[in-house]
Design a protein around this motif. Structure first.
Motif, short mmCIF file in Angstrom:
data_model
loop_
_atom_site.label_atom_id
_atom_site.label_comp_id
_atom_site.label_asym_id
_atom_site.label_seq_id
_atom_site.Cartn_x
_atom_site.Cartn_y
_atom_site.Cartn_z
N GLU A 1 2.19 -16.07 36.54
CA GLU A 1 2.40 -16.23 37.98
C GLU A 1 2.45 -17.72 38.32
O GLU A 1 1.61 -18.50 37.88
CB GLU A 1 1.26 -15.56 38.76
N THR B 1 5.80 -12.86 45.89
CA THR B 1 6.54 -11.73 45.36
C THR B 1 7.25 -11.02 46.51
O THR B 1 6.97 -11.25 47.68
CB THR B 1 5.58 -10.74 44.66
N ALA C 1 3.10 -4.38 46.15
CA ALA C 1 3.66 -3.87 44.89
C ALA C 1 4.34 -5.00 44.14
O ALA C 1 5.56 -5.12 44.16
CB ALA C 1 4.64 -2.74 45.16
N PRO C 2 3.53 -5.88 43.51
CA PRO C 2 4.12 -7.00 42.78
C PRO C 2 4.95 -6.51 41.61
O PRO C 2 4.74 -5.42 41.09
CB PRO C 2 2.89 -7.78 42.30
N SER C 3 5.92 -7.33 41.22
CA SER C 3 6.80 -6.95 40.11
C SER C 3 5.99 -6.87 38.82
O SER C 3 5.09 -7.67 38.59
CB SER C 3 7.93 -7.97 39.95
N PRO C 4 6.29 -5.88 37.95
CA PRO C 4 5.53 -5.73 36.70
C PRO C 4 5.81 -6.88 35.74
O PRO C 4 6.89 -7.47 35.74
CB PRO C 4 6.05 -4.40 36.14
N THR C 5 4.81 -7.18 34.93
CA THR C 5 4.96 -8.24 33.94
C THR C 5 5.84 -7.75 32.79
O THR C 5 5.63 -6.65 32.26
CB THR C 5 3.59 -8.66 33.39
N THR C 6 6.82 -8.56 32.40
CA THR C 6 7.68 -8.23 31.28
C THR C 6 7.25 -9.05 30.07
O THR C 6 7.36 -10.28 30.07
CB THR C 6 9.15 -8.53 31.60
N TRP C 7 6.77 -8.36 29.06
CA TRP C 7 6.29 -9.03 27.86
C TRP C 7 7.39 -9.09 26.81
O TRP C 7 8.08 -8.11 26.57
CB TRP C 7 5.08 -8.30 27.29
N ARG D 1 -5.84 -10.62 26.03
CA ARG D 1 -4.83 -11.11 26.97
C ARG D 1 -5.39 -12.26 27.80
O ARG D 1 -6.53 -12.20 28.27
CB ARG D 1 -4.40 -9.97 27.89
#
Length: 307
Positions: free
Chosen positions: A206, A212, A217-223, A262
């Motif tokens: 972030e 956002t 409803a924040p955007s999901p983290t893309t790993w 994490r």
């Protein structure tokens, strides 16, 4: 602060874990003296193998951190080194068959590899400096083992937990990385505990001050997963690194399984630099259950029969 979380796809990474049986487990180390025959010899004074560069400890200050933690630095034969997977692993060595041998031996941390020799066999070959060799000797032994420059002394060994005073897990960005091209290659330093890292993923952290689309409803983290670099398994790389700042999550072995760790926030800043070292804030203290882990008992990684 570290957060340990479980993910359904953790099983995908367990195939990377190769437990190795040892003698009966001890309560403190969970791995007792291993049955493979190994030797230790004195590194010639002019040799540069123990400068730590092979494992990313490439300067005097970084090597000093290892010795300040109570460990001597050591190099091992290439088979035992496992293309860098052994980097940072800690071992206890004790010589045998000599009256001058100290009961508790010496604690070492692996920072480099040395060429294979015909005498290496299926065991490990450790090379240490004169101070470490002297530590193998009893107080009354007068440091006599350190005079065996050309000799290979038989030793027992076992993997032990690493513990670095005041240090958390650090990540070093390799010189081959390029922020503009999205190429990122990292290796880890000061890993505590008695586990191996078997998976690494990165994601954009972030950005402070950014908003956002929906706070509810924040955007999901893309790993983005990384893969071990061919020829250097201690280095994790991706050619699709997200724009920084970056956070990390990784899997460490825990016996026959593993667990995710994490980072809560950014580890690599938006303007991360190749060659720089960044601290993760994670403290790895786990001790692998009922296994030495990886190539702890043998260079080949195959199982040893308990006696």
């Amino acid at each position: 602060m570290a957060a340990a979380v479980a993910f359904p796809h953790l099983l995908l990474f367990l195939v990377l874990v190769s437990p190795v049986a040892c003698y009966s487990a001890s309560p403190s180390y969970r791995c007792d003296w291993c049955p493979r025959r190994s030797t230790v010899s004195l590194l010639p004074p002019e040799a540069s193998a123990l400068n730590g560069a092979a494992c990313g400890y490439g300067d005097t200050a970084a090597v000093a951190e290892l010795t300040n933690a109570g460990f001597h630095i050591a190099a091992v034969n290439a088979g035992f080194f496992r293309q860098g997977q052994a980097c940072g692993a800690c071992y206890q060595l004790r010589c045998r068959g000599r009256s001058a041998c100290a009961k508790d031996g010496v604690k070492v941390v692996i920072v480099a590899d040395v060429p294979e020799t015909n005498s290496t066999g299926r065991g490990g070959r450790f090379m240490i400096n004169k101070d470490a060799f002297a530590a193998l000797t009893t107080a009354g032994g007068g440091g006599q083992l350190a005079s065996l420059v050309d000799a290979a002394v038989d030793v027992d060994f076992r993997r032990i937990p690493c513990a670095y005073k005041g240090k958390n897990l650090a990540v070093r960005v390799e010189e081959t990385s390029s922020r503009d091209k999205g190429h990122l290659a990292v290796r880890f330093l000061y890993q505590g505990g008695q586990t191996d890292i078997v998976a690494v993923e990165v994601a954009q952290a972030e950005i402070p001050g950014a908003t956002t689309q929906s706070a509810a409803a924040p955007s999901p983290t893309t790993w983005q997963y990384t893969t071990p670099r061919e020829g250097s398994l201690g280095v994790w790389r991706t050619s699709r690194a997200p724009a920084g700042p970056l956070r990390l999550r990784l899997v460490v072995t825990a016996g026959s399984g593993g667990k995710w760790l994490r980072t809560d926030g950014a580890v690599l800043p938006a303007e991360w630099q190749a060659g720089a070292v960044y601290y993760t804030g994670l403290r790895v203290t786990d001790v692998a259950a009922n296994t030495c882990g990886g190539a702890s008992c043998s260079a080949s990684g195959d199982g040893d029969e308990e006696e």
